[in-house]
Design a protein around this motif. Structure first.
Motif, PDB file in Angstrom:
ATOM      1  N   LEU A 331       0.784  -1.228   0.000  1.00  0.00           N
ATOM      2  CA  LEU A 331       0.000   0.000   0.000  1.00  0.00           C
ATOM      3  C   LEU A 331       0.819   1.284   0.000  1.00  0.00           C
ATOM      4  N   SER A 332       1.834   1.375   0.842  1.00  0.00           N
ATOM      5  CA  SER A 332       2.504   2.668   1.029  1.00  0.00           C
ATOM      6  C   SER A 332       3.181   3.201  -0.236  1.00  0.00           C
ATOM      7  N   PRO A 333       4.136   2.466  -0.833  1.00  0.00           N
ATOM      8  CA  PRO A 333       4.760   3.010  -2.047  1.00  0.00           C
ATOM      9  C   PRO A 333       3.789   3.091  -3.214  1.00  0.00           C
ATOM     10  N   ILE A 334       2.793   2.197  -3.224  1.00  0.00           N
ATOM     11  CA  ILE A 334       1.803   2.196  -4.304  1.00  0.00           C
ATOM     12  C   ILE A 334       0.960   3.471  -4.237  1.00  0.00           C
ATOM     13  N   GLY A 335       0.590   3.878  -3.020  1.00  0.00           N
ATOM     14  CA  GLY A 335      -0.212   5.075  -2.855  1.00  0.00           C
ATOM     15  C   GLY A 335       0.509   6.316  -3.334  1.00  0.00           C
ATOM     16  N   LEU A 336       1.773   6.441  -2.963  1.00  0.00           N
ATOM     17  CA  LEU A 336       2.554   7.605  -3.391  1.00  0.00           C
ATOM     18  C   LEU A 336       2.682   7.656  -4.908  1.00  0.00           C
ATOM     19  N   SER A 337       2.948   6.504  -5.502  1.00  0.00           N
ATOM     20  CA  SER A 337       3.085   6.443  -6.957  1.00  0.00           C
ATOM     21  C   SER A 337       1.761   6.771  -7.646  1.00  0.00           C
ATOM     22  N   LEU A 338       0.669   6.259  -7.070  1.00  0.00           N
ATOM     23  CA  LEU A 338      -0.635   6.440  -7.692  1.00  0.00           C
ATOM     24  C   LEU A 338      -1.054   7.914  -7.710  1.00  0.00           C
ATOM     25  N   VAL A 339      -0.734   8.635  -6.645  1.00  0.00           N
ATOM     26  CA  VAL A 339      -1.077  10.064  -6.593  1.00  0.00           C
ATOM     27  C   VAL A 339      -0.390  10.813  -7.730  1.00  0.00           C
ATOM     28  N   ILE A 403     -13.888   1.713  -9.660  1.00  0.00           N
ATOM     29  CA  ILE A 403     -12.704   2.545  -9.431  1.00  0.00           C
ATOM     30  C   ILE A 403     -11.768   2.484 -10.618  1.00  0.00           C
ATOM     31  N   LYS A 404     -11.531   1.279 -11.137  1.00  0.00           N
ATOM     32  CA  LYS A 404     -10.647   1.152 -12.311  1.00  0.00           C
ATOM     33  C   LYS A 404     -11.233   1.858 -13.526  1.00  0.00           C
ATOM     34  N   GLY A 405     -12.565   1.857 -13.610  1.00  0.00           N
ATOM     35  CA  GLY A 405     -13.194   2.582 -14.710  1.00  0.00           C
ATOM     36  C   GLY A 405     -12.972   4.088 -14.595  1.00  0.00           C
ATOM     37  N   MET A 406     -12.937   4.607 -13.386  1.00  0.00           N
ATOM     38  CA  MET A 406     -12.706   6.031 -13.169  1.00  0.00           C
ATOM     39  C   MET A 406     -11.235   6.409 -13.395  1.00  0.00           C
ATOM     40  N   MET A 407     -10.337   5.432 -13.282  1.00  0.00           N
ATOM     41  CA  MET A 407      -8.905   5.704 -13.438  1.00  0.00           C
ATOM     42  C   MET A 407      -8.479   5.823 -14.896  1.00  0.00           C
ATOM     43  N   GLY A 408      -9.318   5.371 -15.799  1.00  0.00           N
ATOM     44  CA  GLY A 408      -8.965   5.469 -17.213  1.00  0.00           C
ATOM     45  C   GLY A 408      -7.810   4.538 -17.557  1.00  0.00           C
ATOM     46  N   ASP A 409      -6.753   5.077 -18.160  1.00  0.00           N
ATOM     47  CA  ASP A 409      -5.634   4.247 -18.600  1.00  0.00           C
ATOM     48  C   ASP A 409      -4.542   4.107 -17.535  1.00  0.00           C
ATOM     49  N   VAL A 410      -4.801   4.626 -16.332  1.00  0.00           N
ATOM     50  CA  VAL A 410      -3.840   4.473 -15.227  1.00  0.00           C
ATOM     51  C   VAL A 410      -4.051   3.106 -14.595  1.00  0.00           C
ATOM     52  N   HIS A 411      -2.960   2.365 -14.386  1.00  0.00           N
ATOM     53  CA  HIS A 411      -3.088   0.989 -13.865  1.00  0.00           C
ATOM     54  C   HIS A 411      -3.092   1.008 -12.340  1.00  0.00           C
TER      55      HIS A 411
END
Length: 411
Positions: A331-339, A403-411
């Motif tokens: 979760l932690s590094p994934i959250g920072l990257s996702l932002v 949620i994935k639908g709202m993210m568009g092309d972001v994985h």
């Protein structure tokens, strides 16, 4: 800097709850946990203002330098055996860390061009330094504080920060002067800043808001490490190991040790999965489940400790920290990257500051939960935290598709 932070953190709640005869403050668990939660929450909340100060006033290099000096002053202030000095030291450390924490990562980024192949390796070295500091600190500051003198333990943390400052200034020639490109980008972004959000950007910002809530819940459980789990080690765990009586604070070194050992394993797993790699929200769900599972693991140990009045094996806590570390790496590094991927470029800095608020809220909630240790059976306390986080994990799983639908092309 992490040596100083985790060295003091390992001692903080134990010092506050120790009796006056033991050299502590004699606070109740509820009061000590509230102060602990407010302190750790403040560290992340002030990060928002630290980023603003760096961008508008001091720049990255000087913000980190001033922050480090204030942190060292805070630790040395806590070495003075008075209650007013204790509180003043905490305030100084919060202010100093607020200046240092958000800006030192940005400073590492200025050392490399965007397409420099050494960038990821540079951040890996940086992350390893963080966890080495967090691992070593409880092994040094902990025994000094608990077995020699609490205030000497706080001073030891201050010496660690001082050594870091000396190294920072000595290596300043490699850093100073590299902020100009970043400053230009900030100025350029400011001229785009009033542009309205597109519908796609609004959806992605909404995803950040949704995951913000789940992040708060994760850190509420994870940050029990320095409060309720530290007290559990002190009060209910058999600390006679390897022929030695080990101070409870030294167990705080277990979690960063697991981070060091497991980080390359997780990196290998994610890369090895290739196209089958789980989405970022799915990893969030795994993180919540694992942190909840860790708290659930402690329920039978808590039952034995309180109903049978026995000291339980430290391996229970080792298991908890193992599960929590796996959750952290999901979760932690994934959250920072996702932002950085979801937020519009003109709002990345602001949204990163907002993301730190989730850690602030989680830390405050963790302090509140730890304050219930003397009011609730530990089985209920740990079980409730486990139920909240595991339940949140399943809720997030149900929300993955929209949620994935709202993210568009972001994985």
């Amino acid at each position: 800097e992490r040596f100083s932070y985790y060295g003091m953190r390992a001692l903080l709640i134990l010092f506050m709850t120790a009796t006056a005869q033991q050299g502590g403050l004699g606070f109740t668990t509820e009061k000590a946990s509230s102060i602990y939660g407010t302190y750790t929450s403040g560290v992340y909340l002030l990060a928002i203002f630290g980023g603003f100060v760096a961008d508008k006033i001091l720049g990255l290099y000087r913000s980190v330098l001033v922050g480090g000096i204030i942190i060292a002053l805070g630790h040395f202030t806590m070495a003075i055996p008075t209650l007013s000095a204790f509180y003043a030291g905490l305030v100084l450390i919060v202010i100093g860390t607020g200046l240092l924490k958000p800006n030192v990562s940005s400073l590492v980024g200025t050392l490399y061009e965007k397409d420099d192949q050494r960038r990821d390796a540079g951040f890996s070295i940086f992350y390893m330094g963080i966890n080495l500091g967090a691992f070593i600190a409880p092994l040094i500051c902990g025994p000094i504080g608990q077995r020699v003198n609490w205030h000497w333990g706080f001073a030891c943390a201050g010496f660690g920060m001082t050594l870091g400052l000396i190294q920072y200034v000595a290596g300043g020639k490699y850093i100073v002067g590299r902020e100009a490109p970043r400053a230009a980008k900030i100025a350029e972004a400011a001229t785009k800043s009033d542009a309205p959000l597109t519908s796609e950007e609004k959806k992605r910002m909404a995803v950040i808001g949704i995951l913000f809530i789940f992040s708060c819940l994760f850190w509420m459980a994870f940050e029990q490490a320095g409060s309720s789990l530290n007290l559990f080690a002190e009060r209910y765990t058999d600390l006679h190991m390897f022929g030695l009586d080990v101070p409870a604070s030294t167990l705080q070194a277990i979690q960063p040790m697991f981070v060091i050992l497991l980080s390359p394993v997780f990196a290998f797993i994610w890369m090895g999965l290739g196209k089958r790699e789980p989405s970022s929200p799915a990893k969030f769900s795994y993180g919540l489940f694992l942190v909840g599972l860790g708290m659930l693991l402690l329920v039978p140990a808590a039952r034995m400790a309180q109903t049978m009045n026995v000291k339980v094996s430290p391996w229970w806590l080792v298991g908890v920290y193992f599960l929590h570390t796996m959750g952290e790496l999901c979760l932690s590094p994934i959250g920072l990257s996702l932002v950085t991927k979801l937020a519009p470029q003109r709002y990345v800095g602001s949204m990163m500051g907002v993301w730190f608020v989730s850690l602030s809220v989680g830390n405050k909630a963790a302090g509140y939960a730890a304050g219930m240790m003397d009011k609730l059976p530990l089985t209920q306390l740990f079980g409730a935290v486990a139920a909240i986080t595991i339940g949140a994990a399943f809720v997030l799983l149900l929300l993955l598709k929209p949620i994935k639908g709202m993210m568009g092309d972001v994985h």
